[in-house]
Design a protein around this motif. Sequence first.
Motif, PDB file in Angstrom:
ATOM      1  N   GLU A   1      10.793  28.648 -22.292  1.00  0.00           N
ATOM      2  CA  GLU A   1      11.478  27.520 -23.118  1.00  0.00           C
ATOM      3  C   GLU A   1      10.567  26.437 -23.199  1.00  0.00           C
ATOM      4  OE1 GLU A   1      14.407  27.526 -24.149  1.00  0.00           O
ATOM      5  OE2 GLU A   1      15.737  28.798 -22.953  1.00  0.00           O
ATOM      6  N   LEU A   2       9.905  26.251 -24.567  1.00  0.00           N
ATOM      7  CA  LEU A   2       8.782  25.142 -24.716  1.00  0.00           C
ATOM      8  C   LEU A   2       8.955  23.953 -24.305  1.00  0.00           C
ATOM      9  CD1 LEU A   2       7.646  26.863 -28.065  1.00  0.00           C
ATOM     10  CD2 LEU A   2       6.456  27.153 -26.036  1.00  0.00           C
ATOM     11  N   GLY A   3      10.336  23.336 -24.398  1.00  0.00           N
ATOM     12  CA  GLY A   3      10.826  22.150 -24.041  1.00  0.00           C
ATOM     13  C   GLY A   3      12.020  21.746 -24.622  1.00  0.00           C
ATOM     14  N   PHE A   4      12.636  20.631 -24.821  1.00  0.00           N
ATOM     15  CA  PHE A   4      13.986  20.185 -25.300  1.00  0.00           C
ATOM     16  C   PHE A   4      14.033  19.777 -26.559  1.00  0.00           C
ATOM     17  CE2 PHE A   4      14.135  20.646 -20.781  1.00  0.00           C
ATOM     18  CZ  PHE A   4      15.214  21.301 -20.560  1.00  0.00           C
ATOM     19  N   ILE A   5      14.538  20.505 -27.301  1.00  0.00           N
ATOM     20  CA  ILE A   5      14.825  19.985 -28.860  1.00  0.00           C
ATOM     21  C   ILE A   5      15.836  18.996 -28.864  1.00  0.00           C
ATOM     22  CG2 ILE A   5      16.730  21.658 -29.501  1.00  0.00           C
ATOM     23  CD1 ILE A   5      15.203  22.153 -32.304  1.00  0.00           C
ATOM     24  N   SER A   6      16.647  18.924 -27.809  1.00  0.00           N
ATOM     25  CA  SER A   6      17.745  17.731 -27.760  1.00  0.00           C
ATOM     26  C   SER A   6      17.025  16.459 -27.164  1.00  0.00           C
ATOM     27  CB  SER A   6      18.753  18.223 -26.902  1.00  0.00           C
ATOM     28  OG  SER A   6      18.318  18.626 -25.622  1.00  0.00           O
ATOM     29  N   THR A   7      15.987  16.286 -26.862  1.00  0.00           N
ATOM     30  CA  THR A   7      15.147  15.081 -26.748  1.00  0.00           C
ATOM     31  C   THR A   7      14.252  14.784 -27.669  1.00  0.00           C
ATOM     32  OG1 THR A   7      15.244  15.800 -24.227  1.00  0.00           O
ATOM     33  CG2 THR A   7      13.677  14.172 -24.786  1.00  0.00           C
ATOM     34  N   PRO A   8      14.662  13.630 -28.343  1.00  0.00           N
ATOM     35  CA  PRO A   8      13.698  13.419 -29.712  1.00  0.00           C
ATOM     36  C   PRO A   8      12.198  13.329 -29.399  1.00  0.00           C
ATOM     37  CG  PRO A   8      15.557  12.025 -29.514  1.00  0.00           C
ATOM     38  CD  PRO A   8      15.437  12.704 -28.027  1.00  0.00           C
ATOM     39  N   GLU A   9      11.708  12.753 -28.361  1.00  0.00           N
ATOM     40  CA  GLU A   9      10.381  12.857 -28.163  1.00  0.00           C
ATOM     41  C   GLU A   9       9.868  14.063 -28.017  1.00  0.00           C
ATOM     42  OE1 GLU A   9       7.264  11.649 -24.388  1.00  0.00           O
ATOM     43  OE2 GLU A   9       9.096  10.672 -24.511  1.00  0.00           O
ATOM     44  N   GLU A  10      10.486  15.164 -27.155  1.00  0.00           N
ATOM     45  CA  GLU A  10       9.871  16.436 -27.174  1.00  0.00           C
ATOM     46  C   GLU A  10      10.077  17.342 -28.567  1.00  0.00           C
ATOM     47  OE1 GLU A  10      10.930  18.778 -23.746  1.00  0.00           O
ATOM     48  OE2 GLU A  10       9.006  17.596 -22.835  1.00  0.00           O
ATOM     49  N   GLU A  11      11.268  16.977 -29.156  1.00  0.00           N
ATOM     50  CA  GLU A  11      11.332  17.557 -30.493  1.00  0.00           C
ATOM     51  C   GLU A  11      10.199  17.278 -31.493  1.00  0.00           C
ATOM     52  OE1 GLU A  11      14.491  18.337 -34.075  1.00  0.00           O
ATOM     53  OE2 GLU A  11      14.680  16.426 -32.699  1.00  0.00           O
TER      54      GLU A  11
ATOM     55  N   ALA B   1      17.607  23.032 -24.983  1.00  0.00           N
ATOM     56  CA  ALA B   1      18.580  21.975 -25.383  1.00  0.00           C
ATOM     57  C   ALA B   1      19.718  21.856 -24.444  1.00  0.00           C
ATOM     58  CB  ALA B   1      19.157  22.363 -26.746  1.00  0.00           C
ATOM     59  N   LEU B   2      20.179  20.455 -24.372  1.00  0.00           N
ATOM     60  CA  LEU B   2      21.367  20.378 -23.509  1.00  0.00           C
ATOM     61  C   LEU B   2      22.261  19.398 -24.527  1.00  0.00           C
ATOM     62  CD1 LEU B   2      19.445  18.201 -20.741  1.00  0.00           C
ATOM     63  CD2 LEU B   2      20.414  20.457 -20.615  1.00  0.00           C
ATOM     64  N   ALA B   3      23.507  19.707 -24.209  1.00  0.00           N
ATOM     65  CA  ALA B   3      24.636  19.305 -25.010  1.00  0.00           C
ATOM     66  C   ALA B   3      25.174  17.715 -24.610  1.00  0.00           C
ATOM     67  CB  ALA B   3      25.817  20.114 -24.779  1.00  0.00           C
ATOM     68  N   ASN B   4      25.768  17.214 -25.533  1.00  0.00           N
ATOM     69  CA  ASN B   4      26.349  15.655 -25.151  1.00  0.00           C
ATOM     70  C   ASN B   4      25.286  14.799 -25.030  1.00  0.00           C
ATOM     71  OD1 ASN B   4      28.975  17.073 -24.993  1.00  0.00           O
ATOM     72  ND2 ASN B   4      28.616  17.378 -22.945  1.00  0.00           N
ATOM     73  N   ASN B   5      24.411  14.882 -25.909  1.00  0.00           N
ATOM     74  CA  ASN B   5      23.348  13.839 -26.105  1.00  0.00           C
ATOM     75  C   ASN B   5      22.555  13.672 -24.688  1.00  0.00           C
ATOM     76  OD1 ASN B   5      23.557  13.186 -29.011  1.00  0.00           O
ATOM     77  ND2 ASN B   5      25.433  11.986 -28.100  1.00  0.00           N
TER      78      ASN B   5
ATOM     79  N   LYS C   1      17.253  16.686 -34.244  1.00  0.00           N
ATOM     80  CA  LYS C   1      17.485  15.838 -35.217  1.00  0.00           C
ATOM     81  C   LYS C   1      16.829  15.970 -36.531  1.00  0.00           C
ATOM     82  CE  LYS C   1      19.295  12.122 -32.383  1.00  0.00           C
ATOM     83  NZ  LYS C   1      19.120  10.649 -31.834  1.00  0.00           N
ATOM     84  N   ILE C   2      15.435  16.531 -36.324  1.00  0.00           N
ATOM     85  CA  ILE C   2      14.803  16.848 -37.349  1.00  0.00           C
ATOM     86  C   ILE C   2      14.340  18.368 -37.659  1.00  0.00           C
ATOM     87  CG2 ILE C   2      13.782  14.639 -37.210  1.00  0.00           C
ATOM     88  CD1 ILE C   2      11.303  15.841 -35.800  1.00  0.00           C
TER      89      ILE C   2
END
Length: 391
Positions: free
Chosen positions: A222-232, A112-116, A50-51
């Motif tokens: 894989e450092l973390g999930f960019i698809s998870t706002p907190e981790e991003e 990243a994971l798809a579909n939110n 998102k950012i």
Amino acid sequence: MKLNRSYILHICICLWLLFLPSCTSHLWGKDFVVVIDAGHGGHDPGAIGKISKEKNINLNVALKVGNLIKNNCDDVKVIYTRSKDVFIPLGRRAEIANNAKADLFISIHTNALANNRTAKGASTWTLGLAKSDANLEVAKRENSVILYESDYQTRYAGFNPNSAESYIIFEFMQDKYMEQSVHLASLMQKQFRHTCKRLDRGVHQAGFLVLKASAMPSILIELGFISTPEEERYLNSEAGATTMAKGIYHAFLNYKREHEIRLTGVSKTVIPTEQKEQEIEKENDRPVTVQKVAESATNDNEITFKIQILTSSKPLAKNDKRLKGLKGVDYYKEKGIYKYTYGASGDYNRVLRTKRTITAQFKDAFIIAFRNGEKMNVNEAIAEFKKRRNK
């Protein structure tokens, strides 16, 4: 004549002392070479949050890792596959490492994971056959980089990153650097858990083209999930990026130190004081009580099949959530890594059926074999089992 001999001996000793440092240096060999690969770049953004974009997170952490090594390890040569926002073909990344005769290849990515869907935690990957759909999806996403290359079908011999059939090439792959790669991956996860205080998603295998082409111990992080706002947000923060870089750096130091001891018996690598303090922290829980499974046969040639469910850099506590409540778990130790197994039996078919019952819990589980307590090639073990059954 005696005076001349004494004089000559004196000169020889002086020359030996003069050249001793260079001789000692030669014993250590060339500088340790590490290639740091920031995934994606240029017109390939990687996963998009998102950012932010994955390519920028990867590069930021990669440069931080490289600077930590450069500033603290005079005997290490750091090479980046990219040090700015440019696109580097997948094959070229491995080529850079091979041409440099690198000792290590570390590829840095963001998951990243798809579909939110959301998930948390860091993971480290080595080359191998993906043993679950989830692992295959990670490999597909990272390998899809080749689609940005106009001649990818020719360059990668018709490999289609989105076709599961293409990944059959990884099924019987024998990587001579696999053991070292898995060990480094375990060291990485230990640091992500302790130094970075991140959720440990473990060590996994999948068919990554960039690792397949590299001729040295290689891992993909894989450092973390960019698809998870907190981790991003965490990965885009200065504190988060610095902490992840420090974890990778500490794991690198541990690997390098062990590498030197293995080659020369001693190490000149200095481990930071803060890391030593973490190493001596006591575990809150007692280690798993291992109930060794009695071998059913008395014949020394009897083969025992087991299901390997996970690996760890240290003994797991009895109530460790990674064991998922499974009882009767055993483990063996290989090159400092604790490898946990379940369902030992001389009957391959029985072990295969047991494996199917735990697949939902342990998607990466696979069957291994032992003879007289020594690990052996599982394909040879299966062939021998079938031969005995047919007698």
